[in-house]
Design an enzyme around this catalytic site. Structure first.
Site, PDB file in Angstrom:
ATOM      1  N   SER A  12     -10.280 -12.151  81.496  1.00  0.00           N
ATOM      2  CA  SER A  12     -10.400 -13.309  82.394  1.00  0.00           C
ATOM      3  C   SER A  12     -11.171 -14.445  81.706  1.00  0.00           C
ATOM      4  O   SER A  12     -10.899 -15.622  81.955  1.00  0.00           O
ATOM      5  CB  SER A  12     -11.035 -12.912  83.723  1.00  0.00           C
ATOM      6  OG  SER A  12     -12.371 -12.530  83.560  1.00  0.00           O
ATOM      7  N   MET A  89     -15.500  -4.919  72.966  1.00  0.00           N
ATOM      8  CA  MET A  89     -16.407  -3.786  73.169  1.00  0.00           C
ATOM      9  C   MET A  89     -16.839  -3.122  71.861  1.00  0.00           C
ATOM     10  O   MET A  89     -16.914  -1.888  71.786  1.00  0.00           O
ATOM     11  CB  MET A  89     -15.728  -2.757  74.098  1.00  0.00           C
ATOM     12  CG  MET A  89     -15.379  -3.316  75.466  1.00  0.00           C
ATOM     13  SD  MET A  89     -16.794  -4.025  76.341  1.00  0.00           S
ATOM     14  CE  MET A  89     -17.604  -2.517  76.837  1.00  0.00           C
ATOM     15  N   ARG A  90     -17.113  -3.922  70.841  1.00  0.00           N
ATOM     16  CA  ARG A  90     -17.578  -3.363  69.566  1.00  0.00           C
ATOM     17  C   ARG A  90     -18.675  -4.242  68.991  1.00  0.00           C
ATOM     18  O   ARG A  90     -18.633  -5.463  69.179  1.00  0.00           O
ATOM     19  CB  ARG A  90     -16.449  -3.404  68.513  1.00  0.00           C
ATOM     20  CG  ARG A  90     -15.453  -2.407  68.712  1.00  0.00           C
ATOM     21  CD  ARG A  90     -14.297  -2.494  67.737  1.00  0.00           C
ATOM     22  NE  ARG A  90     -13.342  -1.560  68.268  1.00  0.00           N
ATOM     23  CZ  ARG A  90     -13.448  -0.253  68.128  1.00  0.00           C
ATOM     24  NH1 ARG A  90     -14.389   0.272  67.369  1.00  0.00           N
ATOM     25  NH2 ARG A  90     -12.587   0.549  68.713  1.00  0.00           N
ATOM     26  N   ILE A  92     -20.231  -6.284  66.082  1.00  0.00           N
ATOM     27  CA  ILE A  92     -19.711  -6.954  64.887  1.00  0.00           C
ATOM     28  C   ILE A  92     -20.474  -6.418  63.670  1.00  0.00           C
ATOM     29  O   ILE A  92     -21.704  -6.317  63.697  1.00  0.00           O
ATOM     30  CB  ILE A  92     -19.901  -8.486  65.027  1.00  0.00           C
ATOM     31  CG1 ILE A  92     -19.104  -9.027  66.226  1.00  0.00           C
ATOM     32  CG2 ILE A  92     -19.509  -9.217  63.742  1.00  0.00           C
ATOM     33  CD1 ILE A  92     -17.597  -8.910  66.124  1.00  0.00           C
ATOM     34  N   HIS A 108     -22.460 -12.506  77.964  1.00  0.00           N
ATOM     35  CA  HIS A 108     -22.975 -11.233  78.494  1.00  0.00           C
ATOM     36  C   HIS A 108     -23.382 -11.420  79.955  1.00  0.00           C
ATOM     37  O   HIS A 108     -24.036 -12.409  80.290  1.00  0.00           O
ATOM     38  CB  HIS A 108     -24.169 -10.780  77.648  1.00  0.00           C
ATOM     39  CG  HIS A 108     -24.694  -9.445  78.054  1.00  0.00           C
ATOM     40  ND1 HIS A 108     -24.067  -8.257  77.711  1.00  0.00           N
ATOM     41  CD2 HIS A 108     -25.763  -9.091  78.804  1.00  0.00           C
ATOM     42  CE1 HIS A 108     -24.742  -7.248  78.230  1.00  0.00           C
ATOM     43  NE2 HIS A 108     -25.782  -7.722  78.898  1.00  0.00           N
TER      44      HIS A 108
HETATM   45  C1  GRF Z   1     -17.484 -10.229  80.963  1.00  0.00           C
HETATM   46  O1  GRF Z   1     -18.228  -9.966  82.116  1.00  0.00           O
HETATM   47  C2  GRF Z   1     -18.384 -10.544  79.810  1.00  0.00           C
HETATM   48  O2  GRF Z   1     -19.625 -11.079  80.181  1.00  0.00           O
HETATM   49  C3  GRF Z   1     -18.609  -9.190  79.173  1.00  0.00           C
HETATM   50  O3  GRF Z   1     -17.403  -8.502  79.343  1.00  0.00           O
HETATM   51  C4  GRF Z   1     -16.731  -8.990  80.494  1.00  0.00           C
HETATM   52  C5  GRF Z   1     -15.304  -9.297  80.086  1.00  0.00           C
HETATM   53  O4  GRF Z   1     -14.499  -9.600  81.189  1.00  0.00           O
HETATM   54  N1  GRF Z   1     -19.003  -9.320  77.786  1.00  0.00           N
HETATM   55  P1  GRF Z   1     -13.049 -10.226  80.979  1.00  0.00           P
HETATM   56  O5  GRF Z   1     -12.268  -9.247  80.106  1.00  0.00           O
HETATM   57  O6  GRF Z   1     -13.215 -11.557  80.322  1.00  0.00           O
HETATM   58  O7  GRF Z   1     -12.458 -10.335  82.345  1.00  0.00           O
END
Ligand code: GRF
Length: 188
Positions: A12, A89-90, A92, A108
């Site tokens: 999103s 989700m990693r 860097i 974040h």
């Molecule tokens: C977001 O809440 C962001 O802050 C975190 O991961 C989430 C990703 O959401 N790092 P999306 O995939 O952008 O919907």
């Protein structure tokens, strides 16, 4: 300027950056999406907007350095000068940091340094804080530890659950991320 977005999930935030770019308010084109999950919803979003993707599976490579070298090749091919992580989700690694250090930012869902790492929203609810929020920061070798660029507070309401707090935090993210990227790039 061309930028790359790295994402692993729903995307999103990727979508909000793409929309800002298409509307001309980002001051940049998104020339590449890097994604480490073949089944991520963000890939459909990229397809809809005609944005090139590099999709990889970490376990197909011998090491993080190896897949990050591939990523760097792709970033060069697509002339990406700046990287926005959006639910990637990693951590860097040093290979990417060496090439792009100071040019990688992350979003974040908490007011860092509170609640770094996974499930920041669950951590905030568990701690019982009355205010959480969103942080945009530079990426260094740590977990959500780089210099803070922008923050916005989001109140935690008495009857909030994970879903309701996440929705209000994400609404703030979708506004703050494109605005912050635009501000940063306008100074470059
Ligand atoms: C977001 O809440 C962001 O802050 C975190 O991961 C989430 C990703 O959401 N790092 P999306 O995939 O952008 O919907």
């Amino acid at each position: 300027m061309n930028i790359a977005v790295f994402a692993s999930g729903s995307g999103s935030n990727f979508q909000s950056l793409v929309e800002a770019s298409e509307a001309g308010s980002l001051g940049a084109e998104i020339s590449l999406l890097v994604c480490d999950r073949k089944d991520a919803l963000v890939l459909e979003r990229a397809k809809k907007h005609g944005i090139p993707t590099f999709v990889f599976t970490a376990k197909d490579y011998g090491s993080k350095a190896e897949f990050e070298r591939k990523i760097i090749e792709q970033l060069r091919t697509h002339d990406a000068e700046f990287i926005a992580l959006a639910g990637y989700m990693r951590l860097i690694g040093e290979t990417l940091l060496k090439e792009y250090g100071g040019r990688i930012i992350n979003i974040h869902p908490s007011l860092l340094p509170a609640f770094p790492g996974k499930d920041a929203i669950g951590q905030a609810l568990e701690a019982g804080v009355k205010i959480s929020g969103v942080t945009i920061h530079y990426v260094d070798e740590g977990m959500d530890t780089g210099g803070i660029i922008a923050q916005e507070a989001v109140p935690v309401l008495v009857d909030d659950d994970h879903k309701s707090l996440q929705q209000r935090i994400q609404a703030v993210e979708h506004d703050l991320y494109p605005r912050t990227v635009a501000q940063l790039l306008s100074k470059k």
